[in-house]
Write a protein that holds these residues in place. Structure first.
Motif, PDB file in Angstrom:
ATOM      1  N   GLU A 136     -12.441  -7.979 -45.147  1.00  0.00           N
ATOM      2  CA  GLU A 136     -12.435  -7.731 -43.708  1.00  0.00           C
ATOM      3  C   GLU A 136     -12.067  -8.981 -42.934  1.00  0.00           C
ATOM      4  N   THR A 137     -12.561 -10.120 -43.384  1.00  0.00           N
ATOM      5  CA  THR A 137     -12.245 -11.384 -42.709  1.00  0.00           C
ATOM      6  C   THR A 137     -10.755 -11.658 -42.753  1.00  0.00           C
ATOM      7  N   LEU A 138     -10.134 -11.448 -43.917  1.00  0.00           N
ATOM      8  CA  LEU A 138      -8.695 -11.673 -44.039  1.00  0.00           C
ATOM      9  C   LEU A 138      -7.908 -10.666 -43.206  1.00  0.00           C
ATOM     10  N   ALA A 139      -8.350  -9.413 -43.214  1.00  0.00           N
ATOM     11  CA  ALA A 139      -7.669  -8.390 -42.408  1.00  0.00           C
ATOM     12  C   ALA A 139      -7.762  -8.725 -40.924  1.00  0.00           C
ATOM     13  N   TRP A 140      -8.877  -9.281 -40.511  1.00  0.00           N
ATOM     14  CA  TRP A 140      -9.038  -9.693 -39.117  1.00  0.00           C
ATOM     15  C   TRP A 140      -8.090 -10.844 -38.784  1.00  0.00           C
ATOM     16  N   GLU A 167      -4.649  -3.332 -33.593  1.00  0.00           N
ATOM     17  CA  GLU A 167      -4.725  -4.456 -32.666  1.00  0.00           C
ATOM     18  C   GLU A 167      -6.186  -4.850 -32.433  1.00  0.00           C
ATOM     19  N   PRO A 168      -6.460  -6.162 -32.252  1.00  0.00           N
ATOM     20  CA  PRO A 168      -7.839  -6.594 -31.995  1.00  0.00           C
ATOM     21  C   PRO A 168      -8.355  -6.031 -30.675  1.00  0.00           C
ATOM     22  N   THR A 169      -9.574  -5.586 -30.663  1.00  0.00           N
ATOM     23  CA  THR A 169     -10.198  -5.096 -29.436  1.00  0.00           C
ATOM     24  C   THR A 169     -10.942  -6.234 -28.753  1.00  0.00           C
ATOM     25  N   ALA A 170     -11.324  -6.010 -27.508  1.00  0.00           N
ATOM     26  CA  ALA A 170     -12.121  -7.004 -26.788  1.00  0.00           C
ATOM     27  C   ALA A 170     -13.451  -7.241 -27.496  1.00  0.00           C
ATOM     28  N   HIS A 171     -14.040  -6.178 -28.017  1.00  0.00           N
ATOM     29  CA  HIS A 171     -15.300  -6.306 -28.758  1.00  0.00           C
ATOM     30  C   HIS A 171     -15.117  -7.188 -29.990  1.00  0.00           C
ATOM     31  N   GLY A 172     -14.037  -6.926 -30.731  1.00  0.00           N
ATOM     32  CA  GLY A 172     -13.783  -7.729 -31.919  1.00  0.00           C
ATOM     33  C   GLY A 172     -13.590  -9.190 -31.593  1.00  0.00           C
ATOM     34  N   ARG A 173     -12.802  -9.467 -30.560  1.00  0.00           N
ATOM     35  CA  ARG A 173     -12.561 -10.859 -30.178  1.00  0.00           C
ATOM     36  C   ARG A 173     -13.858 -11.547 -29.744  1.00  0.00           C
ATOM     37  N   THR A 174     -14.650 -10.860 -28.952  1.00  0.00           N
ATOM     38  CA  THR A 174     -15.908 -11.451 -28.480  1.00  0.00           C
ATOM     39  C   THR A 174     -16.854 -11.731 -29.647  1.00  0.00           C
ATOM     40  N   THR A 175     -16.936 -10.781 -30.560  1.00  0.00           N
ATOM     41  CA  THR A 175     -17.832 -10.952 -31.701  1.00  0.00           C
ATOM     42  C   THR A 175     -17.360 -12.078 -32.601  1.00  0.00           C
ATOM     43  N   PHE A 176     -16.032 -12.176 -32.812  1.00  0.00           N
ATOM     44  CA  PHE A 176     -15.538 -13.245 -33.669  1.00  0.00           C
ATOM     45  C   PHE A 176     -15.624 -14.595 -32.971  1.00  0.00           C
ATOM     46  N   ASP A 177     -15.484 -14.628 -31.664  1.00  0.00           N
ATOM     47  CA  ASP A 177     -15.699 -15.890 -30.939  1.00  0.00           C
ATOM     48  C   ASP A 177     -17.112 -16.407 -31.188  1.00  0.00           C
ATOM     49  N   ALA A 178     -18.067 -15.492 -31.296  1.00  0.00           N
ATOM     50  CA  ALA A 178     -19.441 -15.901 -31.590  1.00  0.00           C
ATOM     51  C   ALA A 178     -19.550 -16.509 -32.990  1.00  0.00           C
ATOM     52  N   VAL A 179     -18.754 -16.000 -33.940  1.00  0.00           N
ATOM     53  CA  VAL A 179     -18.706 -16.586 -35.287  1.00  0.00           C
ATOM     54  C   VAL A 179     -18.190 -18.021 -35.220  1.00  0.00           C
ATOM     55  N   ALA A 198     -10.398  -2.265 -45.779  1.00  0.00           N
ATOM     56  CA  ALA A 198     -10.959  -3.287 -44.898  1.00  0.00           C
ATOM     57  C   ALA A 198     -10.529  -3.056 -43.456  1.00  0.00           C
ATOM     58  N   ARG A 199      -9.240  -2.744 -43.252  1.00  0.00           N
ATOM     59  CA  ARG A 199      -8.760  -2.445 -41.902  1.00  0.00           C
ATOM     60  C   ARG A 199      -9.456  -1.214 -41.327  1.00  0.00           C
ATOM     61  N   ASP A 200      -9.647  -0.207 -42.186  1.00  0.00           N
ATOM     62  CA  ASP A 200     -10.322   1.009 -41.723  1.00  0.00           C
ATOM     63  C   ASP A 200     -11.762   0.714 -41.308  1.00  0.00           C
ATOM     64  N   ARG A 201     -12.431  -0.141 -42.053  1.00  0.00           N
ATOM     65  CA  ARG A 201     -13.812  -0.491 -41.697  1.00  0.00           C
ATOM     66  C   ARG A 201     -13.856  -1.238 -40.369  1.00  0.00           C
ATOM     67  N   LEU A 202     -12.901  -2.143 -40.148  1.00  0.00           N
ATOM     68  CA  LEU A 202     -12.851  -2.871 -38.870  1.00  0.00           C
ATOM     69  C   LEU A 202     -12.566  -1.918 -37.718  1.00  0.00           C
ATOM     70  N   THR A 203     -11.717  -0.950 -37.962  1.00  0.00           N
ATOM     71  CA  THR A 203     -11.435   0.050 -36.925  1.00  0.00           C
ATOM     72  C   THR A 203     -12.688   0.869 -36.626  1.00  0.00           C
ATOM     73  N   GLY A 204     -13.378   1.282 -37.672  1.00  0.00           N
ATOM     74  CA  GLY A 204     -14.574   2.081 -37.487  1.00  0.00           C
ATOM     75  C   GLY A 204     -15.683   1.344 -36.756  1.00  0.00           C
ATOM     76  N   ARG A 205     -15.693   0.007 -36.887  1.00  0.00           N
ATOM     77  CA  ARG A 205     -16.723  -0.797 -36.223  1.00  0.00           C
ATOM     78  C   ARG A 205     -16.290  -1.254 -34.833  1.00  0.00           C
ATOM     79  N   GLY A 206     -15.092  -0.848 -34.424  1.00  0.00           N
ATOM     80  CA  GLY A 206     -14.641  -1.197 -33.085  1.00  0.00           C
ATOM     81  C   GLY A 206     -14.000  -2.560 -32.957  1.00  0.00           C
ATOM     82  N   TRP A 207     -13.635  -3.178 -34.077  1.00  0.00           N
ATOM     83  CA  TRP A 207     -12.963  -4.475 -34.035  1.00  0.00           C
ATOM     84  C   TRP A 207     -11.456  -4.321 -33.827  1.00  0.00           C
ATOM     85  N   LEU A 208     -10.905  -3.234 -34.361  1.00  0.00           N
ATOM     86  CA  LEU A 208      -9.463  -2.982 -34.266  1.00  0.00           C
ATOM     87  C   LEU A 208      -9.233  -1.618 -33.635  1.00  0.00           C
ATOM     88  N   THR A 209      -8.107  -1.500 -32.930  1.00  0.00           N
ATOM     89  CA  THR A 209      -7.682  -0.193 -32.436  1.00  0.00           C
ATOM     90  C   THR A 209      -7.060   0.596 -33.580  1.00  0.00           C
TER      91      THR A 209
END
Length: 274
Positions: free
Chosen positions: A168-172, A211-223, A196-207
């Protein structure tokens, strides 16, 4: 500071002299040299600890290299080869700098590396425990390596805390713009990439379009913020004046190292700002 010391370490992956040093001890092929050199501070380990510590490589890929590389070269031989290659690479890249410049940079970077908190940081601790180098460039490279592995350990802890697995990290990273060609060599299958891409989509990280979502970017910025916090102690102890001086000393060394580090390398290392 990461953008200034990471290039010093990274010559070990990209400079021909580093590759030649590992091949000279029988580690032919890029990945044999990579896994043996980077894992050598841990001793003659099997694949499992390296899968955990390196994080981003598929287990079967690691198992193809370890423990079989130790029949070609001992960890002690791999450590000598990686240091020899790195020093030769840095010597070629920094020959125009005065020795006093390199000595001062090594001393300050060693001072920072001496302040790393190694609790829970396996690769950082293993590198911090290695003997001090004899020459300034050896000391400089080893200090940079200790700091980058210490930071990497903290980054992996932040990824795990955020619920991201290696694929998932690499897919992100690919979704953020990293060329997938530079990551496909880490052993994951196409099915695993898709999952991995499907899991990120299901969690709201990718459309749905990847494409990265605002939620995904915010969460990864916290990382990324957590990574910086976990890596901050050496610079806090060193103090602002010595950090500024070290940044000034590392700047020409890092710029020289960038001449052999591909702009699209999987490290994701940004160019130094002018």
């Amino acid at each position: 500071m990461w953008t200034h010391y990471e290039p010093v370490h990274a010559v070990t992956y990209f400079h021909p002299r580093s590759r030649a040093a590992t091949e000279a001890i029988g580690l032919r092929g890029y990945w044999r040299g990579y896994f043996a050199g980077r894992a050598a501070p841990l001793g003659a380990v099997d694949a499992a600890p390296v899968v955990a510590a390196f994080f981003s490589f598929a287990p079967p890929m690691v198992a193809r290299a370890l423990p079989s590389v130790w029949s070609l070269a001992t960890p002690e031989e791999a450590l000598r080869a990686r240091l020899t290659g790195a020093v030769q690479a840095l010597a070629e890249l920094t020959y125009e700098l005065p020795e006093a410049h390199l000595v001062e940079a090594a001393e300050l970077l060693e001072a920072a590396a001496g302040e790393v908190d190694t609790a829970g940081r396996v690769l950082g601790a293993a590198n911090a425990a290695l003997p001090r180098g004899e020459y300034p460039l050896a000391r400089l490279w080893q200090a940079a390596t200790t700091l980058r592995e210490h930071r990497g350990d903290g980054h992996i802890a932040a990824l795990v805390a955020a619920g991201l697995d290696p694929a998932e990290t690499l897919a992100w990273k690919v979704a953020l713009g990293t060329d997938p060609v530079n990551l496909l060599g880490r052993g994951w299958t196409e099915e695993q990439w898709t999952a991995a891409r499907d899991r990120l989509t299901g969690r709201g990280w990718l459309t749905a379009d990847g494409e990265p979502t605002a939620h995904g970017r915010t969460t990864f910025d916290a990382v990324e913020d957590a990574t910086d916090v976990a890596a901050a102690r050496p610079w806090r102890v060193l103090g602002a004046d010595r950090v500024d001086r070290l940044r000034e000393l590392l700047e020409p060394i890092a710029r020289a190292a960038h001449t052999v580090i591909p702009a699209d390398s999987p490290i994701g290392l940004p160019a130094l700002r002018s």
